[in-house]
Scaffold this active site. Sequence first.
Site, PDB file in Angstrom:
ATOM      1  CG  ASN A 114     -22.974 111.500 -34.672  1.00  0.00           C
ATOM      2  OD1 ASN A 114     -22.029 111.558 -35.458  1.00  0.00           O
ATOM      3  ND2 ASN A 114     -22.888 110.857 -33.513  1.00  0.00           N
ATOM      4  CD1 TRP A 115     -24.795 112.286 -41.337  1.00  0.00           C
ATOM      5  CD2 TRP A 115     -23.151 112.886 -42.733  1.00  0.00           C
ATOM      6  NE1 TRP A 115     -25.343 113.057 -42.320  1.00  0.00           N
ATOM      7  CE2 TRP A 115     -24.359 113.438 -43.200  1.00  0.00           C
ATOM      8  CE3 TRP A 115     -21.982 113.135 -43.458  1.00  0.00           C
ATOM      9  CZ2 TRP A 115     -24.429 114.218 -44.354  1.00  0.00           C
ATOM     10  CZ3 TRP A 115     -22.049 113.920 -44.598  1.00  0.00           C
ATOM     11  CH2 TRP A 115     -23.266 114.452 -45.041  1.00  0.00           C
ATOM     12  CE  LYS A 116     -23.927 107.315 -34.091  1.00  0.00           C
ATOM     13  NZ  LYS A 116     -24.479 106.264 -33.253  1.00  0.00           N
ATOM     14  CG  HIS A 124     -21.354 109.647 -29.535  1.00  0.00           C
ATOM     15  ND1 HIS A 124     -21.393 108.277 -29.491  1.00  0.00           N
ATOM     16  CD2 HIS A 124     -22.502 110.041 -30.121  1.00  0.00           C
ATOM     17  CE1 HIS A 124     -22.529 107.862 -30.045  1.00  0.00           C
ATOM     18  NE2 HIS A 124     -23.223 108.914 -30.432  1.00  0.00           N
ATOM     19  CD  GLU A 134     -21.405 105.349 -31.585  1.00  0.00           C
ATOM     20  OE1 GLU A 134     -20.895 106.132 -32.417  1.00  0.00           O
ATOM     21  OE2 GLU A 134     -22.599 105.000 -31.638  1.00  0.00           O
ATOM     22  CD  GLU A 159     -26.532 110.655 -28.645  1.00  0.00           C
ATOM     23  OE1 GLU A 159     -27.185 110.747 -29.691  1.00  0.00           O
ATOM     24  OE2 GLU A 159     -25.336 110.335 -28.624  1.00  0.00           O
ATOM     25  N   GLY A 217     -28.530 103.070 -31.856  1.00  0.00           N
ATOM     26  CA  GLY A 217     -28.347 102.080 -32.905  1.00  0.00           C
ATOM     27  C   GLY A 217     -29.071 100.769 -32.660  1.00  0.00           C
ATOM     28  CB  SER A 229     -33.461 104.217 -31.853  1.00  0.00           C
ATOM     29  OG  SER A 229     -32.400 103.277 -31.780  1.00  0.00           O
ATOM     30  N   GLY A 287     -28.533 109.540 -35.473  1.00  0.00           N
ATOM     31  CA  GLY A 287     -27.504 108.722 -36.102  1.00  0.00           C
ATOM     32  C   GLY A 287     -28.006 108.142 -37.413  1.00  0.00           C
TER      33      GLY A 287
END
Length: 255
Positions: free
Chosen positions: A10-12, A100, A102, A172, A178, A217, A238
């Site tokens: 997941n490149w975000k 997600h 976020e 997650e 992160g 992570s 990520g």
Amino acid sequence: MARTPLIAGNWKMNLDHVEAIGSVQKFAFSLPKDYYEKVDVAYMVPFTDIRTIQTLVEGDKLQVTYGAQDISKHESGAFTGEVSGKMLAKLGCSYVVIGHSERREHHAETDAVVHLKVKAALAAGLAPIVCVGESSETRAAGEHLAFVTRQVAAALEGLSAEELAHAVIAYEPVWAIGTGKTATPDQAQAVHALLRAQLHHAASEHAAGIRILYGGSMNAANAAELLAQPDIDGGLIGGAALKAADFLKIVAAAA
Ligand code: 13P
């Protein structure tokens, strides 16, 4: 039923379409071809990268799949800024990340919205990667298991067993995203086993084939022991997916 592991990067909001080419090429040309028989690899990229990745994957016949990080709950129409499932399917997307943490946090995505997006993905023939996970406060209160099962139930409510068979779940824990703080293999496995039991209840004949990914992570150093757990069927990666060499090590651990 044997589940082929899925490693999804997941490149975000990282890597523009030019950087995307370099990263995917570097990865694809370094990965031994027989790994593709043992592990599915997917790139979940910004919308602006998708067409470029499609051209690269089709042109070079790469055995990787790709998808988006969000989808509109609507089919089409006056929804400025939104991208529909049909548009993503037309670009060759296989997956879409939904719910997600976020997006739940910064874009007020409720369980009800997540559910509608899951329906939109399935209607367009995309496999939803449904993200769930608790905060550190919820875990400290001992409520994490009830919390994630509630999130999964809400996201998948009313889906047929056939529809469920196309879904992927990603556990997650928010406190691990992160932060460099990974769930231990035991902590992750406990949640995954519970989710597997929940899926059994909802779609008995397909539950054993539904992949449950871990995210938070995960990196080249800890991937192998997480992936060795019986109900961890891959990872949603990520930060470690942004460097082809690191991503490759995680894929190798899964293979
Ligand atoms: P990190 O791997 O950077 O912790 O991110 C995990 C994640 O949010 C993947 O969706």
